[in-house]
Design an enzyme around this catalytic site. Sequence first.
Site, mmCIF file in Angstrom:
data_model
loop_
_atom_site.group_PDB
_atom_site.id
_atom_site.type_symbol
_atom_site.label_atom_id
_atom_site.label_comp_id
_atom_site.label_asym_id
_atom_site.label_seq_id
_atom_site.Cartn_x
_atom_site.Cartn_y
_atom_site.Cartn_z
ATOM 1 N N ARG A 208 11.366 64.689 -17.310
ATOM 2 C CA ARG A 208 11.083 66.114 -17.163
ATOM 3 C C ARG A 208 11.848 66.892 -18.231
ATOM 4 N NH1 ARG A 208 11.857 64.258 -11.789
ATOM 5 N NH2 ARG A 208 10.026 64.580 -10.456
ATOM 6 N N HIS A 350 9.041 59.842 -8.881
ATOM 7 C CA HIS A 350 8.369 60.352 -7.688
ATOM 8 C C HIS A 350 8.741 59.509 -6.477
ATOM 9 C CE1 HIS A 350 4.948 62.318 -10.231
ATOM 10 N NE2 HIS A 350 6.021 63.055 -10.163
#
Length: 381
Positions: A208, A350
């Site tokens: 990210r 995730h």
Amino acid sequence: MTTRRSRGDGGIHWNEARQRWIAELTIGYTPAGKRIVKKASGKTKTEAKAKLKEIIRDHDDGLASGPANYTVADAVAAWLAYGLHGRSPNTVKNYRTLCAKHIVPDLGARKLRELSAEDVDRWLVGKSKALAGRTVRLLHSCLHRVVKFAQARDKVKRNVVGLCEIPESKAGRPSKSFTLDQATAILDAAEDSRLYAYVVLSLLIGARTEELRALTWKEVDLVGDPGKEIPPWIAVWRSVREGGDTKTKRSRRSLALPRRCVEALKTHRERQRRDKKEAGERWKDHGLVFASLVGTPLDAHNVRRAFRKIVKDAGMPAYYWTPREMRHSFVSLLSDSGVPLEDIARLVGHSGTAVTEAVYRKQIRPVLLQGAAAMDEIFTR
């Protein structure tokens, strides 16, 4: 002769100035010994008696009806002032904007105790016709938290917002991913840019943007341990989010680096050493991998501006792409090369495969390979 009410039954009297019957009940005492009185009024004595019964019933049930003049705007102000501890400044700013633009103008004057589920339903449906789904969900969440905060402080009996469904809304800006040709063009266009290593890591390991901006050299191993078959790797353990934590616990992960990432980081480190030498005393050493010309942290605007220039140099519309879509592209390119969805979810941090499938993966293929090795194969020179 009128009999006196028993203690705990409250009282009713006529208020000449207001020309109304006033019902009141002592519901407790402050630490200083001052009475806490709950009041209500009615045009007739019968109406005042009914309100007194309601106050007594609520008090016996442990419920608080809250002040009659306490509005939704008052509740919003209290939540914004005291209910957002630990949130990042950007999050607080976003909530303040949403409340100021959409909640207070539309519902602010409504008395909180009179706010109904129908009021909220109508408001949400109206917003869903003009706003994207994510914004409507955020508005519902904000209002729900506002009323929950007020409920915990005895300003209202129940949270009617929790009874309301979020309606279908306008489709938001769809996320996108680069094709292999586009990703290759981006890498080529970035090669002479100061953001090159940042782009390479975003595309080839899927970190990210807030994780890369917090990355330090202490968390980077460009050698590994060949004897133990440990490849070069980075530790994605922090982010620029409030408190320095990653988005979720599962987001804390160590990732093997493809060869191209190792080469890009080595070149980047040498360039940063030159920057430090040129900056001299102006250099502020934070140990960051990606920093400004004087060592200070990059913000999202810095990255977005530099990335859009790279996109433009690659022959694509700059306004159409954002840095976070390099992460989307990482997922799609791995999927297209046959990496299992479960492995991709672990690589991007995730907690499960649902978000990976629904939001990130744009192409679906059967599976066989793993992250860093697959990326080395995809981006062979």
